[in-house]
Design a protein around this motif. Structure first.
Motif, PDB file in Angstrom:
ATOM      1  N   UNK A  69      -7.721  -8.444   0.287  1.00  0.00           N
ATOM      2  CA  UNK A  69      -6.411  -9.364   0.061  1.00  0.00           C
ATOM      3  C   UNK A  69      -5.298  -8.779   1.125  1.00  0.00           C
ATOM      4  N   UNK A  70      -5.223  -7.560   1.204  1.00  0.00           N
ATOM      5  CA  UNK A  70      -4.361  -6.650   2.149  1.00  0.00           C
ATOM      6  C   UNK A  70      -4.425  -7.403   3.539  1.00  0.00           C
ATOM      7  N   UNK A  85      -0.112  -7.041  -4.903  1.00  0.00           N
ATOM      8  CA  UNK A  85       0.723  -6.318  -5.559  1.00  0.00           C
ATOM      9  C   UNK A  85       0.580  -6.427  -7.249  1.00  0.00           C
ATOM     10  N   UNK A  86       0.235  -7.355  -7.455  1.00  0.00           N
ATOM     11  CA  UNK A  86       0.015  -7.705  -8.945  1.00  0.00           C
ATOM     12  C   UNK A  86      -0.935  -6.777  -9.388  1.00  0.00           C
ATOM     13  N   UNK A  87      -2.147  -6.944  -8.488  1.00  0.00           N
ATOM     14  CA  UNK A  87      -3.477  -6.313  -9.027  1.00  0.00           C
ATOM     15  C   UNK A  87      -3.201  -4.590  -9.105  1.00  0.00           C
ATOM     16  N   UNK A  98       3.346   2.422  -4.000  1.00  0.00           N
ATOM     17  CA  UNK A  98       4.476   2.673  -3.211  1.00  0.00           C
ATOM     18  C   UNK A  98       4.239   2.767  -1.790  1.00  0.00           C
ATOM     19  N   UNK A  99       2.885   2.897  -1.320  1.00  0.00           N
ATOM     20  CA  UNK A  99       2.618   2.792   0.395  1.00  0.00           C
ATOM     21  C   UNK A  99       2.558   1.294   0.762  1.00  0.00           C
ATOM     22  N   UNK A 100       2.540   0.497  -0.276  1.00  0.00           N
ATOM     23  CA  UNK A 100       2.599  -0.969   0.221  1.00  0.00           C
ATOM     24  C   UNK A 100       4.026  -1.172   0.157  1.00  0.00           C
ATOM     25  N   UNK A 101       4.810  -0.468  -0.801  1.00  0.00           N
ATOM     26  CA  UNK A 101       6.426  -0.869  -0.630  1.00  0.00           C
ATOM     27  C   UNK A 101       6.877  -0.463   0.937  1.00  0.00           C
ATOM     28  N   UNK A 102       6.277   0.771   1.147  1.00  0.00           N
ATOM     29  CA  UNK A 102       6.713   1.380   2.428  1.00  0.00           C
ATOM     30  C   UNK A 102       6.412   0.565   3.507  1.00  0.00           C
TER      31      UNK A 102
END
Length: 179
Positions: A69-70, A85-87, A98-102
């Motif tokens: 997905x990433x 993100x939902x998963x 948090x890493x994805x937000x960054x």
């Protein structure tokens, strides 16, 4: 299919304008999933078929293949990014969230995750940290902060801000009071 799917929940019933087309979509996806024809689902999803994308994303999440997905999101598929993100949120994978937000995802995924756990102060801190890192988004972060405060009954904090001249706080307070 699972009911967890952000993308599915948001779009499954808006795919077609008529019930016959929706039934055909459901039947086709069920047949492809039963046949374990992931390649065909991937092909159809890549060609823009919304039903196939939903079914394919659900397979990836069910199999914990979030890296796929990433990769899809990094290639420009926002639907895959939202599903990722939902998963992560639903699975309680806060560090990854948090890493994805960054890496550039909307901070509100983390804010909502923390709020849902009752960690409102942590949610506000995450929003402030994001605002500090994105000074050009200060007004958006401020508006989001006010919304979080009001959603959690912290009206007095917003009222004090409004009384001290914060026009955005005053506007949010008026909207909140009129509900």
């Amino acid at each position: 299919m699972r009911d967890w799917s952000y993308y599915g929940a948001a779009h499954r019933y808006a795919v077609h304008e008529d019930e016959a087309a929706e039934r055909l979509c459901d039947r086709t996806m069920r047949e492809l999933r039963l046949a374990d024809d992931e390649a065909e689902l991937r092909r159809r999803a890549g060609a823009g078929d919304r039903c196939s994308a939903i079914a394919f994303f659900e397979i990836l999440v069910d199999a914990d293949r979030l890296d796929e997905l990433r990769a899809m999101q990094e290639a420009g598929d926002d639907r895959a990014g939202a599903t990722l993100m939902e998963a992560l949120s639903r699975q309680g994978r806060e560090d990854e969230l948090r890493r994805e937000i960054a890496a550039g995802h909307d901070v509100m995924w983390l804010v909502y995750y923390l709020k849902d756990l009752g960690r409102v102060d942590d949610a506000l801190a995450a929003l402030q940290e994001w605002a500090d890192q994105h000074p050009d988004e200060a007004s958006l972060a401020h508006a989001r902060r006010l919304t979080v405060l009001l959603e959690h009954g912290r009206v007095e904090e917003v009222r004090r801000a409004a009384e001290s001249g914060d026009h955005t706080a005053a506007r949010h307070l008026r909207r909140f009071s009129s509900k």
